[in-house]
Design a protein around this motif. Structure first.
Motif, PDB file in Angstrom:
ATOM      1  N   ALA A  71       0.826  -1.207   0.000  1.00  0.00           N
ATOM      2  CA  ALA A  71       0.000   0.000   0.000  1.00  0.00           C
ATOM      3  C   ALA A  71       0.863   1.262   0.000  1.00  0.00           C
ATOM      4  O   ALA A  71       0.566   2.228  -0.706  1.00  0.00           O
ATOM      5  N   GLU A  72       1.937   1.249   0.777  1.00  0.00           N
ATOM      6  CA  GLU A  72       2.824   2.414   0.827  1.00  0.00           C
ATOM      7  C   GLU A  72       3.454   2.681  -0.536  1.00  0.00           C
ATOM      8  O   GLU A  72       3.629   3.840  -0.943  1.00  0.00           O
ATOM      9  N   THR A  73       3.823   1.613  -1.238  1.00  0.00           N
ATOM     10  CA  THR A  73       4.478   1.751  -2.540  1.00  0.00           C
ATOM     11  C   THR A  73       3.497   2.176  -3.619  1.00  0.00           C
ATOM     12  O   THR A  73       3.712   3.159  -4.336  1.00  0.00           O
ATOM     13  N   ALA A  74       2.411   1.412  -3.738  1.00  0.00           N
ATOM     14  CA  ALA A  74       1.508   1.580  -4.881  1.00  0.00           C
ATOM     15  C   ALA A  74       0.571   2.767  -4.753  1.00  0.00           C
ATOM     16  O   ALA A  74       0.233   3.404  -5.757  1.00  0.00           O
ATOM     17  N   LEU A  75       0.138   3.080  -3.526  1.00  0.00           N
ATOM     18  CA  LEU A  75      -0.889   4.101  -3.351  1.00  0.00           C
ATOM     19  C   LEU A  75      -0.366   5.444  -2.885  1.00  0.00           C
ATOM     20  O   LEU A  75      -1.066   6.452  -3.008  1.00  0.00           O
ATOM     21  N   VAL A  76       0.862   5.467  -2.345  1.00  0.00           N
ATOM     22  CA  VAL A  76       1.378   6.732  -1.819  1.00  0.00           C
ATOM     23  C   VAL A  76       2.644   7.158  -2.563  1.00  0.00           C
ATOM     24  O   VAL A  76       2.655   8.190  -3.251  1.00  0.00           O
ATOM     25  N   ALA A  77       3.704   6.377  -2.446  1.00  0.00           N
ATOM     26  CA  ALA A  77       5.008   6.819  -2.947  1.00  0.00           C
ATOM     27  C   ALA A  77       5.041   6.980  -4.461  1.00  0.00           C
ATOM     28  O   ALA A  77       5.457   8.020  -4.987  1.00  0.00           O
ATOM     29  N   ARG A  78       4.620   5.956  -5.175  1.00  0.00           N
ATOM     30  CA  ARG A  78       4.726   6.013  -6.640  1.00  0.00           C
ATOM     31  C   ARG A  78       3.861   7.112  -7.262  1.00  0.00           C
ATOM     32  O   ARG A  78       4.343   7.858  -8.121  1.00  0.00           O
ATOM     33  N   PRO A  79       2.588   7.246  -6.884  1.00  0.00           N
ATOM     34  CA  PRO A  79       1.799   8.337  -7.465  1.00  0.00           C
ATOM     35  C   PRO A  79       2.380   9.721  -7.184  1.00  0.00           C
ATOM     36  O   PRO A  79       2.327  10.604  -8.042  1.00  0.00           O
ATOM     37  N   LEU A  80       2.950   9.913  -5.995  1.00  0.00           N
ATOM     38  CA  LEU A  80       3.517  11.217  -5.669  1.00  0.00           C
ATOM     39  C   LEU A  80       4.769  11.502  -6.503  1.00  0.00           C
ATOM     40  O   LEU A  80       4.980  12.628  -6.973  1.00  0.00           O
ATOM     41  N   LEU A  81       5.602  10.487  -6.697  1.00  0.00           N
ATOM     42  CA  LEU A  81       6.792  10.673  -7.521  1.00  0.00           C
ATOM     43  C   LEU A  81       6.405  11.011  -8.962  1.00  0.00           C
ATOM     44  O   LEU A  81       7.007  11.887  -9.597  1.00  0.00           O
TER      45      LEU A  81
END
Length: 355
Positions: A71-81
């Motif tokens: 969830a941290e990778t797919a829903l937060v970090a990647r979209p923000l980058l």
């Protein structure tokens, strides 16, 4: 497009020794979560899938107690980058919203008016402070940090080995590490100036991702509880045949359904940037955190004492629920935001508007 597998057949694995490097081998990989206790496999959607698809996958990760930061990778970090135009590293990612960091320019402008470091020749930064309880920091390939620099809101990335890491964990033994930064130089290539709306989006994404995980863990509680009450007998009949047990099971299913519905309702507004986004996410996290207490109470009550032991799979769900309830804002925090997000005259339209 490559495919990688996360085997969760042995769920009681210390999180700090679980190999999360195969979680995502590259930014375009599709992962497959498998569980050897069940013959099914769940194909996770592509990284550029809609928020609704990613939330469904995060819910499944929560249901299976997957020991990896999906969830941290797919829903937060990647979209923000992607939002700010920074490259997306391969491997698991984490995030930190840190408004209290001390940030100044690493190459101060000689002609600047004001205190030293208030203006720079480029966006290379010197960062000092602490990133507290960063999810899965020790296993993350990179941490996406949102903070406030001399020129305003900023997003930058760092790797855990650039900081002094103090290992920590939540009640479910998931990594929650502190990263200490002492005048750490962040190259300009890893820095992006951004808008206050991006900081708000980061907070909303983190809260919604946590809500989806709560919904999944709640579904696990329902499955385990229904199976237990059907198999366990008392006075010559299954527990599930007793009226009091039926009533509590119905309430348990109701609480989980409320969380799932609230999470689903927030997905489309987050994708479209609709005005009701903050209202929808605040409602989802408020409901998820509030329901976590009831879900765990009922599940443990109907399991009896056996559900709390490490030998029983129920604890994999309930310890996560107790932890996730407070993370990324508890129900009190988000209830206040929920109340502030609409005026009394706009409440009805917010409740009845199409997502």
């Amino acid at each position: 497009m490559s495919t990688h597998t996360i085997d969760t057949g042995a769920p009681v694995i210390p999180a700090d020794t679980y190999d999360t490097t195969t979680f995502y081998a590259d930014p375009d990989a599709i992962a497959v979560v498998t569980n050897t206790t069940a013959p099914d496999a769940v194909a996770l959607p592509a990284p550029d899938a809609s928020t609704a698809e990613l939330l469904a996958a995060a819910r499944e990760a929560g249901r299976r107690a997957v020991p990896a930061p999906f969830a941290e990778t797919a829903l937060v970090a990647r979209p923000l980058l992607r939002r700010v135009g920074l490259p997306v590293p391969g491997g698991p990612l984490s995030y930190a919203v840190a408004p209290d960091l001390t940030i100044r320019y690493a190459r101060p402008s000689a002609s600047a008016v004001g205190s030293a470091g208030c203006s720079g020749d480029d966006d290379t930064l010197l960062v000092t402070g602490t990133l507290r309880r960063v999810p899965w920091a020790r296993t993350a390939r990179a941490v996406v940090v949102l903070a406030t620099a001399p020129f305003g809101p900023v997003l930058f990335t760092l790797t855990p080995d650039q900081a002094v890491l103090t290992a920590g964990g939540n009640l479910a033994e998931e990594p929650r590490d502190n990263l200490y930064l002492d005048a750490l130089e962040i190259p300009a290539a890893q820095v992006r100036r951004t808008l206050p709306q991006v900081l708000e989006e980061a907070e909303l994404r983190a809260a919604l991702a946590r809500s989806a995980l709560i919904a999944g863990a709640g579904e696990s509680c329902v499955e385990l509880t229904v199976a237990h009450t059907a198999a366990r007998t008392q006075f010559g009949r299954p527990l599930s045949r007793f009226q009091a047990v039926k009533q509590e099971q119905a309430r348990l299913i109701e609480e989980v359904a409320l969380v799932r519905a609230a999470v689903q309702a927030a997905a489309t507004p987050l994708d479209t940037g609709a005005p009701v986004t903050r209202f929808a996410v605040a409602a989802a996290k408020t409901q998820a955190s509030a329901s976590a207490a009831e879900i765990t109470r009922i599940a443990h009550q109907l399991h009896g004492a056996i559900g709390i032991t490490r030998l029983h799979p129920l604890h994999l769900a309930t310890t996560r629920l107790w932890s996730w309830r407070d993370e990324d804002g508890d129900e009190t925090y988000w209830a206040r935001h929920l109340a502030r997000s609409v005026e009394a005259t706009a409440l009805w339209s917010a409740l009845t508007a199409e997502p």
